[in-house]
Design a protein around this motif. Structure first.
Motif, PDB file in Angstrom:
ATOM      1  N   TYR A  32       3.549   0.489  12.764  1.00 52.63           N
ATOM      2  CA  TYR A  32       4.516   0.695  13.740  1.00 52.63           C
ATOM      3  C   TYR A  32       4.033   0.106  14.945  1.00 52.63           C
ATOM      4  O   TYR A  32       3.074   0.346  15.664  1.00 52.63           O
ATOM      5  N   HIS A  99       7.946   3.397  17.252  1.00 51.63           N
ATOM      6  CA  HIS A  99       9.283   2.355  17.176  1.00 51.63           C
ATOM      7  C   HIS A  99      10.073   2.380  15.842  1.00 51.63           C
ATOM      8  O   HIS A  99       9.193   2.140  14.782  1.00 51.63           O
ATOM      9  N   ARG A 100      11.319   2.284  15.763  1.00 47.16           N
ATOM     10  CA  ARG A 100      11.664   2.285  14.537  1.00 47.16           C
ATOM     11  C   ARG A 100      11.794   1.189  13.823  1.00 47.16           C
ATOM     12  O   ARG A 100      12.062   1.168  12.348  1.00 47.16           O
ATOM     13  N   SER A 102      13.570  -1.880  14.852  1.00 46.11           N
ATOM     14  CA  SER A 102      14.379  -2.809  15.189  1.00 46.11           C
ATOM     15  C   SER A 102      14.884  -2.397  16.434  1.00 46.11           C
ATOM     16  O   SER A 102      14.865  -1.277  16.711  1.00 46.11           O
ATOM     17  N   GLY A 103      15.352  -3.261  17.225  1.00 46.45           N
ATOM     18  CA  GLY A 103      16.042  -2.943  18.506  1.00 46.45           C
ATOM     19  C   GLY A 103      14.817  -2.998  19.637  1.00 46.45           C
ATOM     20  O   GLY A 103      13.784  -3.510  19.363  1.00 46.45           O
ATOM     21  N   SER A 104      15.193  -2.975  20.923  1.00 42.40           N
ATOM     22  CA  SER A 104      14.659  -3.267  22.077  1.00 42.40           C
ATOM     23  C   SER A 104      13.363  -2.193  22.329  1.00 42.40           C
ATOM     24  O   SER A 104      13.551  -1.043  21.942  1.00 42.40           O
ATOM     25  N   TYR A 105      12.245  -2.507  22.678  1.00 43.40           N
ATOM     26  CA  TYR A 105      11.197  -1.876  22.954  1.00 43.40           C
ATOM     27  C   TYR A 105      11.382  -0.963  24.066  1.00 43.40           C
ATOM     28  O   TYR A 105      10.922  -0.116  24.406  1.00 43.40           O
ATOM     29  N   TYR A 107      14.135   0.801  25.270  1.00 43.17           N
ATOM     30  CA  TYR A 107      15.025   2.096  25.158  1.00 43.17           C
ATOM     31  C   TYR A 107      14.494   3.187  24.485  1.00 43.17           C
ATOM     32  O   TYR A 107      14.252   2.812  23.437  1.00 43.17           O
ATOM     33  N   ASP A 109      16.044   5.164  22.669  1.00 40.63           N
ATOM     34  CA  ASP A 109      16.888   5.203  21.306  1.00 40.63           C
ATOM     35  C   ASP A 109      16.283   4.518  20.327  1.00 40.63           C
ATOM     36  O   ASP A 109      16.428   4.896  19.126  1.00 40.63           O
ATOM     37  N   THR A 110      15.489   3.481  20.626  1.00 38.23           N
ATOM     38  CA  THR A 110      14.838   2.754  19.398  1.00 38.23           C
ATOM     39  C   THR A 110      13.504   3.461  18.899  1.00 38.23           C
ATOM     40  O   THR A 110      12.689   2.724  18.220  1.00 38.23           O
TER      41      THR A 110
END
Length: 124
Positions: A32, A99-100, A102-105, A107, A109-110
Motif C-alpha cells: 500500500y 491508502h485504500r 484508489s482515489g486521490s492521494y 484527501y 477519505d481515500t
C-alpha cells in the motif's frame, strides 16, 4: 487488517528536526501507499506527504516541500517522516494512514486505517 502506530513526536524549537515513525502490524502494509496527514486545533486534517508501495514515488504538500522527507522500509514495515527546519505552523497532531488503493492521494477519505496520531509542537 493493518494496524498503524505513530511515534516520534515531541516539543522542538523552531529550526529543529524530528523524525516520525509509522509502524505497521497485522496484514502487510508493503502493498500500500502510505500517507502522512496533520491536524492542528480548529483546522481540518490536511495532506503532508505520501509514498508509493515501492518507495519510488513521493508527493509533498507545498508547505513542507524541501523540508520534509518521507521514506519507507518495507522489511521493517515502517514509514518515516523526517522533518527539518520546523516552523511553529507545523504544530499539529500527525497521523499516518494506508491508502485504500484508489482515489486521490491528497484527501483523507481515500485512506484507511489510521494510526492514533503523535503530537508535534514547534515553539518560537
Amino acid at each position: 487488517q493493518v494496524q498503524l502506530v505513530e511515534s516520534g513526536g515531541g516539543l522542538v524549537q523552531a529550526g529543529g528536526s524530528l523524525r516520525l515513525s509509522c509502524a505497521a502490524s497485522g496484514r502487510t502494509v508493503s502493498n500500500y501507499a502510505v500517507g502522512w496527514f496533520r491536524q492542528a486545533p480548529g483546522k481540518e486534517r490536511e495532506f503532508v506527504a505520501v509514498i508509493s508501495w515501492s518507495g519510488g514515488v513521493t508527493y509533498y504538500a507545498d508547505s513542507v516541500e524541501g523540508r520534509f522527507t518521507i521514506s519507507r522500509d518495507n522489511a521493517k514495515k515502517t514509514v518515516y517522516l523526517q522533518m527539518n527546519s520546523l516552523k511553529p505552523e507545523d504544530t499539529a497532531v500527525y497521523y499516518c494512514a494506508a491508502h485504500r488503493g484508489s482515489g486521490s492521494y491528497y484527501y483523507p477519505d481515500t485512506f484507511a486505517p489510521w494510526g492514533q496520531g503523535t503530537q508535534v509542537t514547534v515553539s518560537e
